[in-house]
Design an enzyme around this catalytic site. Sequence first.
Site, mmCIF file in Angstrom:
data_model
loop_
_atom_site.group_PDB
_atom_site.id
_atom_site.type_symbol
_atom_site.label_atom_id
_atom_site.label_comp_id
_atom_site.label_asym_id
_atom_site.label_seq_id
_atom_site.Cartn_x
_atom_site.Cartn_y
_atom_site.Cartn_z
ATOM 1 N N ASP A 153 8.470 -6.373 9.045
ATOM 2 C CA ASP A 153 10.065 -6.097 10.107
ATOM 3 C C ASP A 153 9.998 -7.352 10.499
ATOM 4 O O ASP A 153 10.967 -7.550 11.514
ATOM 5 C CB ASP A 153 10.506 -5.149 11.001
ATOM 6 C CG ASP A 153 9.188 -5.577 11.958
ATOM 7 O OD1 ASP A 153 7.443 -4.855 11.296
ATOM 8 O OD2 ASP A 153 8.787 -5.299 13.110
ATOM 9 N N ASP A 170 -6.903 -7.040 13.718
ATOM 10 C CA ASP A 170 -6.468 -8.491 14.652
ATOM 11 C C ASP A 170 -7.464 -8.877 15.923
ATOM 12 O O ASP A 170 -8.271 -10.465 15.464
ATOM 13 C CB ASP A 170 -5.363 -8.631 14.760
ATOM 14 C CG ASP A 170 -4.283 -7.631 15.535
ATOM 15 O OD1 ASP A 170 -5.700 -6.619 15.964
ATOM 16 O OD2 ASP A 170 -3.404 -6.798 15.436
ATOM 17 N N ASP A 228 0.673 -1.197 0.138
ATOM 18 C CA ASP A 228 0.370 -0.014 0.503
ATOM 19 C C ASP A 228 0.856 1.078 0.044
ATOM 20 O O ASP A 228 0.541 2.322 0.417
ATOM 21 C CB ASP A 228 -0.902 -0.195 1.130
ATOM 22 C CG ASP A 228 -1.983 -0.939 0.946
ATOM 23 O OD1 ASP A 228 -2.853 -1.093 -0.141
ATOM 24 O OD2 ASP A 228 -2.863 -0.528 1.971
ATOM 25 N N ASP A 277 4.066 -9.065 9.023
ATOM 26 C CA ASP A 277 4.834 -7.286 8.920
ATOM 27 C C ASP A 277 6.192 -7.433 8.515
ATOM 28 O O ASP A 277 6.777 -8.465 8.170
ATOM 29 C CB ASP A 277 4.390 -7.487 10.307
ATOM 30 C CG ASP A 277 3.231 -7.152 10.863
ATOM 31 O OD1 ASP A 277 2.028 -6.847 9.859
ATOM 32 O OD2 ASP A 277 2.821 -6.327 11.565
#
Length: 533
Positions: free
Chosen positions: A197, A289, A136, A195
């Site tokens: 990282d 989540d 995005d 994610d």
Amino acid sequence: MTQVSTNALFPETFQGTAADIAGQIGLMWELIKAPLIVPLLRAAVYICLAMELMLFIERLYMGIVIVLVKLFMKKPDKRYNWEPMRDDLEIGNEGFPMVLVQIPMFNEKEVYKISIGAACNLSWPSDRLVIQVLDDSTDPLIKDLVEKECLRWANKGINIRYQIRENRGGYKAGALKEGLKRDYVKDCEYVVIFDADFRPEPDFLRRAIPFLVHNSEIALVQGRWRFVNANECLLTRMQEMSLDYHFTVEQEVGSSTHAFFGFNGTGGVWRIAAINEAGGWKDRTTVEDMDLAVRASLKGWKFLYLGDLQVKSELPSTFKAFRFQQHRWSCGPANLFRKMVMEIVRNKRVNIWKKFYVIYSFFFVRKIIAHMVTFFFFCVVLPLSLLVPEVEIPTWGAIYIPCIITTLNSVGTPRSIHLLFYWILFENVMAFQRTKATFIGLLEAKRANEWVVTEKLGDALKNKEKTKQTKKPRGSLFGDRILPQELGFAVFLFFCGCYDVLYGKSQYFLYIFLQVITFTIAGFGYIGTIVPS
């Protein structure tokens, strides 16, 4: 028109020259203290003590349960059916289920290679694995870099797809939801989310997927986060202490007792059928989540937390990034509680004990009471009590119980126990931010759905050449570094501490002055890594 004389409004003793202002304020204080201030402050003390006892009982309960779990409960592979995934020469890779890996990204220049590389190195048959990079990003340069990285791995034979959207509607939840609609996902049974990282070990899927394959009631297998930059600065050490307790105790207790806990948003594997049955991803709060986890749990699905299934990740090391993250993590659960509490109460598929656990323990005590009592009691009520000696706070409430709670919180990170006192002072400062965010979520105020992606620095500051390439534009002084509200609290606490030194007998000024220093340091932004601008 008849004019009202000054004497009708104020006693004669209140009238005088400017030199008498301090005395007049003192007289007004004495006039309102007994009938107004003392009863209000005493009521605040009782409320705070009640909240503190609730938090204490919750922490003590979880401490007892985790000890019993470690001593007597079987390991997950003994409690549930589990068999390793093996290659079969007769059927080939057909014995492996199709797995989708989703990596949501937003301008992740510093870490995109790490997560994509780790996902592509997962030990799983390449024809049974689909890697989906959901980008995005709004920066065209970064989008181009991410797409080229995907093409590089695709040329090596990896089934990796680069997906973009026309807009960021729904933020992360919107991206994940859109990703599940792709035609090539229809054959996938499970989805794992990382994610940008996060860097899983190659055997992550081989250790997690068997629990889902052999136990049809399990919807989610959650791994534990480990932090590659925990030693970067004092800010990351403080975060490690808080998050280690969350994983070591809270997630383990929830998994072992009620087969429920909040999905951490990354580092976990979902059964796609469970996501669909629960209604899919929703963007009504900033904790998509947790929202999905609660809805799936109300459908009767079970969750499993694996403490030894560890995934490396990065902690936010700048104070600005950390504050935005904590706002989202505090506001979102409170907002979700507001929207789902009656749905939980009316649910008929889970028993009353699980409802009580979710409403009272998971939401009310941990997501609301914990923030409020930390801030109001130790940063407002206790300092004010120094100005009003008529209101006494019992020693057990001001010292003994907080010390026990803090000790219980420290079990997750024994290596940092020498930082415990610093952690207390820092958590009190952050409780101010979290309490504000909690009220915003409960009241669904202006910033309730504010979503700011947590900035990751990767290795940018470890290499001088790379540092020059990642210069950040200079932000506003008051927005990024100087925080007037924190400095205001430092002034308030300093006044209370000085009053205690001059007139008090409690010796609380020692704690108050240390808290003043912490609020001041936070107020001037001298916490965490300072990014060159």
